[in-house]
Motif scaffolding. Sequence first.
Motif, PDB file in Angstrom:
ATOM      1  N   ARG A  17      -9.793  -5.958   0.167  1.00  0.00           N
ATOM      2  CA  ARG A  17      -9.718  -4.728  -0.364  1.00  0.00           C
ATOM      3  C   ARG A  17      -8.163  -4.429  -0.320  1.00  0.00           C
ATOM      4  NH1 ARG A  17     -12.674  -0.365  -1.125  1.00  0.00           N
ATOM      5  NH2 ARG A  17     -14.581  -1.191   0.132  1.00  0.00           N
ATOM      6  N   LEU A  62     -11.678   5.487   1.772  1.00  0.00           N
ATOM      7  CA  LEU A  62     -11.502   4.146   1.698  1.00  0.00           C
ATOM      8  C   LEU A  62     -10.591   3.669   0.907  1.00  0.00           C
ATOM      9  CD1 LEU A  62     -15.384   2.903   1.671  1.00  0.00           C
ATOM     10  CD2 LEU A  62     -13.430   2.558   3.393  1.00  0.00           C
ATOM     11  N   LYS A  63      -9.887   2.637   0.994  1.00  0.00           N
ATOM     12  CA  LYS A  63      -8.886   2.130   0.203  1.00  0.00           C
ATOM     13  C   LYS A  63      -9.246   1.560  -1.139  1.00  0.00           C
ATOM     14  CE  LYS A  63      -5.477   0.718   3.695  1.00  0.00           C
ATOM     15  NZ  LYS A  63      -4.795  -0.478   4.524  1.00  0.00           N
ATOM     16  N   SER A  64      -8.810   2.278  -2.159  1.00  0.00           N
ATOM     17  CA  SER A  64      -9.417   1.858  -3.486  1.00  0.00           C
ATOM     18  C   SER A  64      -8.307   2.001  -4.451  1.00  0.00           C
ATOM     19  CB  SER A  64     -10.412   2.845  -3.785  1.00  0.00           C
ATOM     20  OG  SER A  64     -10.711   2.957  -5.214  1.00  0.00           O
ATOM     21  N   GLY A  65      -8.293   1.503  -5.867  1.00  0.00           N
ATOM     22  CA  GLY A  65      -7.441   1.674  -6.763  1.00  0.00           C
ATOM     23  C   GLY A  65      -7.368   2.895  -7.426  1.00  0.00           C
ATOM     24  N   ASP A  66      -8.409   3.491  -7.321  1.00  0.00           N
ATOM     25  CA  ASP A  66      -8.883   5.015  -7.553  1.00  0.00           C
ATOM     26  C   ASP A  66      -8.223   6.028  -6.670  1.00  0.00           C
ATOM     27  OD1 ASP A  66      -9.543   7.400  -8.729  1.00  0.00           O
ATOM     28  OD2 ASP A  66     -11.614   7.136  -8.694  1.00  0.00           O
ATOM     29  N   ALA A  83      -9.487   0.204   5.223  1.00  0.00           N
ATOM     30  CA  ALA A  83     -10.327  -0.785   4.292  1.00  0.00           C
ATOM     31  C   ALA A  83     -11.617  -0.826   4.282  1.00  0.00           C
ATOM     32  CB  ALA A  83      -9.333  -2.286   4.196  1.00  0.00           C
ATOM     33  N   THR A  84     -12.085  -0.747   5.668  1.00  0.00           N
ATOM     34  CA  THR A  84     -13.389  -0.544   5.694  1.00  0.00           C
ATOM     35  C   THR A  84     -13.628   0.348   6.820  1.00  0.00           C
ATOM     36  OG1 THR A  84     -13.340  -2.623   7.422  1.00  0.00           O
ATOM     37  CG2 THR A  84     -13.701  -3.067   5.201  1.00  0.00           C
ATOM     38  N   GLU A 101      -2.769   0.112 -13.125  1.00  0.00           N
ATOM     39  CA  GLU A 101      -3.146   1.441 -13.963  1.00  0.00           C
ATOM     40  C   GLU A 101      -2.050   2.058 -14.017  1.00  0.00           C
ATOM     41  OE1 GLU A 101      -7.934   1.899 -12.739  1.00  0.00           O
ATOM     42  OE2 GLU A 101      -6.394   3.254 -11.783  1.00  0.00           O
ATOM     43  N   ILE A 119       0.813  -1.313  -0.076  1.00  0.00           N
ATOM     44  CA  ILE A 119      -0.035   0.054   0.072  1.00  0.00           C
ATOM     45  C   ILE A 119       0.793   1.270   0.076  1.00  0.00           C
ATOM     46  CG2 ILE A 119      -1.655   1.321   1.244  1.00  0.00           C
ATOM     47  CD1 ILE A 119      -3.160  -0.870  -0.201  1.00  0.00           C
ATOM     48  N   ASN A 139     -17.516  -8.844   6.952  1.00  0.00           N
ATOM     49  CA  ASN A 139     -16.760  -7.485   7.383  1.00  0.00           C
ATOM     50  C   ASN A 139     -15.215  -7.812   7.312  1.00  0.00           C
ATOM     51  OD1 ASN A 139     -16.390  -4.865   7.969  1.00  0.00           O
ATOM     52  ND2 ASN A 139     -15.507  -5.667   9.891  1.00  0.00           N
ATOM     53  N   ARG A 154      -5.400  -3.269  -8.685  1.00  0.00           N
ATOM     54  CA  ARG A 154      -5.918  -2.160  -9.497  1.00  0.00           C
ATOM     55  C   ARG A 154      -5.048  -0.962  -9.772  1.00  0.00           C
ATOM     56  NH1 ARG A 154     -11.319   1.640  -9.175  1.00  0.00           N
ATOM     57  NH2 ARG A 154     -10.564   2.951 -10.591  1.00  0.00           N
ATOM     58  N   GLY A 155      -4.523  -0.477  -8.753  1.00  0.00           N
ATOM     59  CA  GLY A 155      -3.670   0.751  -8.566  1.00  0.00           C
ATOM     60  C   GLY A 155      -2.519   0.538  -9.352  1.00  0.00           C
ATOM     61  N   VAL A 182      -6.898  -5.911  -3.705  1.00  0.00           N
ATOM     62  CA  VAL A 182      -7.517  -5.492  -4.696  1.00  0.00           C
ATOM     63  C   VAL A 182      -7.254  -4.124  -5.083  1.00  0.00           C
ATOM     64  CG1 VAL A 182      -9.815  -4.889  -5.467  1.00  0.00           C
ATOM     65  CG2 VAL A 182      -9.395  -7.163  -4.552  1.00  0.00           C
ATOM     66  N   THR A 183      -7.052  -3.307  -4.099  1.00  0.00           N
ATOM     67  CA  THR A 183      -6.555  -2.017  -4.334  1.00  0.00           C
ATOM     68  C   THR A 183      -5.280  -1.852  -4.930  1.00  0.00           C
ATOM     69  OG1 THR A 183      -7.795  -1.204  -2.477  1.00  0.00           O
ATOM     70  CG2 THR A 183      -5.813   0.059  -2.941  1.00  0.00           C
ATOM     71  N   THR A 184      -4.261  -2.720  -4.362  1.00  0.00           N
ATOM     72  CA  THR A 184      -2.869  -2.560  -4.992  1.00  0.00           C
ATOM     73  C   THR A 184      -2.984  -3.374  -6.464  1.00  0.00           C
ATOM     74  OG1 THR A 184      -2.344  -4.627  -3.680  1.00  0.00           O
ATOM     75  CG2 THR A 184      -1.656  -2.594  -2.762  1.00  0.00           C
ATOM     76  N   TYR A 216      -7.070   6.435   6.254  1.00  0.00           N
ATOM     77  CA  TYR A 216      -7.238   5.555   5.001  1.00  0.00           C
ATOM     78  C   TYR A 216      -7.329   4.156   5.560  1.00  0.00           C
ATOM     79  CZ  TYR A 216      -5.662   4.109   0.387  1.00  0.00           C
ATOM     80  OH  TYR A 216      -5.578   3.737  -0.975  1.00  0.00           O
ATOM     81  N   HIS A 219     -12.462  -6.590   4.319  1.00  0.00           N
ATOM     82  CA  HIS A 219     -11.330  -5.962   4.919  1.00  0.00           C
ATOM     83  C   HIS A 219     -10.102  -6.430   4.005  1.00  0.00           C
ATOM     84  CE1 HIS A 219      -8.194  -4.581   7.178  1.00  0.00           C
ATOM     85  NE2 HIS A 219      -8.901  -3.565   7.665  1.00  0.00           N
TER      86      HIS A 219
END
Lengths: 137, 232
Positions: B31, A109-113, A90-91, B42, A20, B24, B38-39, B34-36, A88, B28
């Motif tokens: 996420r 929220l953690k997100s690729g965007d 995850a949930t 890109e 991250i 939940n 996608r990010g 999946v975040t890493t 920041y 958690h």
Amino acid sequence: MSNGATEPIRVLIVDDEPDICLLLRIQLSAVPGLEVVGTAAEGAAALALCRDLKPDAVVMDLLMPGMNGFQAIVTMQADFPDIGIVAYTATAGEFVRNEMARLSVPLALKSGDVAPLAEQVRRVARGRGMQAQHDGS
Amino acid sequence: MGDDEVVVARQLAEVDALRRRVLNVVGHELRTPVTTLRGLAEAVPTAGEDELRDVIAPALVRSALRIERLVDDLLLASGITTVLPTGPAQSADVDAATRAAWAEVGDDGDVTVEVGGATAAVPGGDPTLVRILRPVLENAARYGVGAVVVRADGAAAEIAITVESGGDLVNEADLGLAFEPFYRGEAAVMTAPGLGVGLPIARSLTEQAGGRIEMTARSEGGVIVRLELPRP
């Protein structure tokens, strides 16, 4: 710490997940007007970096070993009131939302965007800058 | 409402609370990778060749592996045993498995491994023993203080592997529940993500191999996990 309007907002990333930190370093460094100045894996290390690096904004994970984000935010607000903080996570359940509302810390929220996070970073840095001007006037 | 209805209502409430807790923690845990994924994906088009090869590609693989392990853990924890190792027990090298498991944990802390040339018999061999040891070592690294110490001894028919870590005096209630699926201790909830399935899976794999696993509190603080497995 940046003062002029043209200087980048200096950002410290705090997250125990190395990937991250890597991602945010890449993503936020690519956002015009933002500069990532450091990363820390837990709250105590983040506080030390705040002393050394004097960032404008901190992106703070909440669940971390050592000093967690909840504890770090409270200390950071007391010791470094002119640094903006974005939580920041995850949930964000009811407890997290209530705690961040109580501490007046915005959540991302953690997100690729990365766009929503970047916007929150700009907002807290701007807000803290205005607060510092107000306090100094 | 009669007594039976009260009991049923309480059980339904507990099931509903467990369902929400599981959803939940799954959300958690998913996420972050999946975040890493996608990010970083890109970021590929604008990355330099060296950064892509040395930094981004390995991080993408780590994220994919993390999701893969999460799915395996969920299937095991849900009782779907298709991912359990099958076939006869194979010899597993305790030293190699311990070091591989510690590498997967990825902790910078100290670990002392004093297991000599010990071997254990488990279906699936080394990968299964790594799977058993990883959550035990991960718990020791996350919640312990100081070095983690791994030792092996035991009687002729069995090998006993102990994983010892220092720390605060441990809540006895946490010890009793540590091997329950989706249970997370007080310290875990506030300091680290996790599904709460690692130790239950370690127990399933240990028992499938004909062994036993237990956690006890040290009088000076911290815990000892004792793992008994058949010898080859």
